[in-house]
Design an enzyme around this catalytic site. Structure first.
Site, short mmCIF file in Angstrom:
data_model
loop_
_atom_site.label_atom_id
_atom_site.label_comp_id
_atom_site.label_asym_id
_atom_site.label_seq_id
_atom_site.Cartn_x
_atom_site.Cartn_y
_atom_site.Cartn_z
N GLN A 137 -23.66 4.49 5.77
CA GLN A 137 -24.03 3.11 6.05
C GLN A 137 -24.07 2.29 4.77
O GLN A 137 -24.58 2.75 3.75
CB GLN A 137 -25.39 3.06 6.75
CG GLN A 137 -25.43 3.80 8.07
CD GLN A 137 -24.58 3.17 9.15
OE1 GLN A 137 -24.18 2.00 9.05
NE2 GLN A 137 -24.27 3.93 10.19
N CYS A 190 -20.45 -1.83 16.07
CA CYS A 190 -20.37 -2.69 14.89
C CYS A 190 -19.41 -3.86 15.09
O CYS A 190 -19.14 -4.60 14.16
CB CYS A 190 -19.96 -1.88 13.65
SG CYS A 190 -18.40 -1.01 13.81
#
Length: 412
Positions: A242, A368
């Site tokens: 991430q 996302c």
């Protein structure tokens, strides 16, 4: 009906930006056409140069702001101000950024997802909003200077830094007096949780290959160390992690809360089972095992990521499977819970159908990209699942990107 006025590429028109669009653009209208405005903020009146033209819509870029929105600010990113494609929300007031993103998501879920009644959004701004990115990829030009790519271009901005990136990560890599690199390579740099900076030269994987080639380790070991809770992962700097320094903990906490108090039905009398699909290094597996006392089956395409997960989570009831999710679901024991974190392209109908056929009680779906997430939401509905919770994380401040986590329950 309003007649459509003849326009041509290169024409400059005046547009009032009315609302945000997916992809960081604004939406306005001009003589019967919908106009998508790159660089437009709701409330702006702007001059737009037309770059793409269709019968019912056109797309263009702001060339002049004639009346600024109350939410427009001076650019917060030097690289974006110089033309880099990094921070497309650099001129949007950060206090309204998450609200703008939630409006985009709501629009996508209603139009593409076909959801009329949405659960209340849980909105989370991740701090810090600048200097949050701990890993970065840079292009290298013909003279060996590293920099940020301009939008949809191979040209680089090499003189100034991007405000997303932790400042010390770019020291000596970008800007005046920066070192020179091998022309044409890509620089991958990261600062890990041990405080070590790693810098490598790499070359993208050729078509048909899954992994890129690290040509040279310039600083550090080339293997990062990342820690979440009681677990530490070690893996190549080129592997996925991430971007926002606070994202792993924030997502893990949300998943933990979603699983708290869940009563599992042990149909096969062999103990609870969970799937962790597109699982990477197994970031979410410890939370799943802790909350459910379940055996976790993680599916990940990258052998290196799976190996890193096996090493980090040795001793936990986690089994890593290397391969594509599409072909793996039918080989796994039936799950009580499924967590999936697909790439930007989404999971797709076939994957979601195979999951639904396994009849998990609960699904936690991480997305996302709001458009592909909304498409997947529509497929969940077709397969007998409804959305119970929805969270929006501003995990990419200064950009139009954000993370969405939906919790789905089986209703049929």
């Amino acid at each position: 009906m309003t007649d459509t006025v003849e326009l041509a590429k290169g024409d400059i028109i005046s547009v009032e930006v009315l609302r945000p669009a997916h992809g960081g653009e604004g939406i306005g209208h001009h003589d019967g056409r919908v106009i998508f405005v790159k660089g437009g903020i709701p409330g702006d009146v702007v001059d737009v140069e037309i770059a793409q033209l269709k019968k019912k819509w056109a797309r263009g870029e702001v060339v002049k702001v004639t009346t600024a929105s109350a939410d427009r600010v001076d650019s917060r990113c030097p690289a974006a101000a110089a033309g880099a494609g990094c921070c497309d929300y650099a001129e949007l007031n950060p206090t309204v950024e998450l609200e703008i993103k939630s409006r985009v998501l709501r629009d996508q879920l209603e139009r593409i997802g076909g959801i009329d009644e949405l659960p209340e959004f849980e909105l989370q701004d991740l701090e810090p909003t600048a200097g949050w990115r701990t890993r970065v990829r840079l292009g290298v030009d013909a003279s060996g200077r590293a920099g940020f790519r301009k939008l949809k271009s191979n040209e680089l901005v090499t003189e100034v830094a991007c405000s997303q990136v932790v400042p010390e990560l770019l020291e000596g890599l970008v800007g005046e007096g920066a070192r020179r690199f091998t022309p044409g390579v890509e620089i991958i740099a990261a600062i890990d949780d041990a405080g070590q900076r790693h810098v490598v030269e790499s070359r993208k994987a050729p078509r048909g290959r899954r992994t890129e080639t690290v040509l040279k380790v310039l600083e550090g070991t080339g293997e990062v160390e990342q820690k979440v809770g009681d677990y530490t992962w070690k893996f190549p700097v080129s592997s996925f992690w991430q971007a926002h320094t606070k994202a792993p903990a924030a997502y893990s906490e949300f998943i933990a809360e979603a699983l708290t108090g869940l009563e599992l039905v042990d149909v096969d009398k062999r103990g609870p089972v969970a799937w962790d699909l597109y699982g990477g290094v197994g970031l979410f597996a410890p939370i799943i095992t802790s909350k459910l006392q379940a055996a976790v089956h993680s599916v990940e395409l990258s052998p290196g990521s799976a190996e890193a997960g096996e090493e980090a989570l040795a001793g936990l009831p986690v089994t890593f499977h290397t391969g594509r999710v599409e072909g793996m679901a039918s080989q796994l024991p039936s799950p009580n819970v499924v967590v999936l974190d697909p790439p930007r392209t989404g999971a797709g109908s076939d994957v979601l159908k195979s999951i639904a056929e396994a009849k998990p009680q609960l699904v936690i779906h991480i997305g996302c990209d709001p458009a592909t997430f909304a498409r997947d939401v529509a497929d969940w509905k077709l397969n007998g699942y409804e959305m119970d919770q929805l969270a929006v994380f501003n995990a990419f401040p200064g950009t139009h990107h954000f993370e969405t986590i939906g919790v789905f329950v089986r209703v049929s």
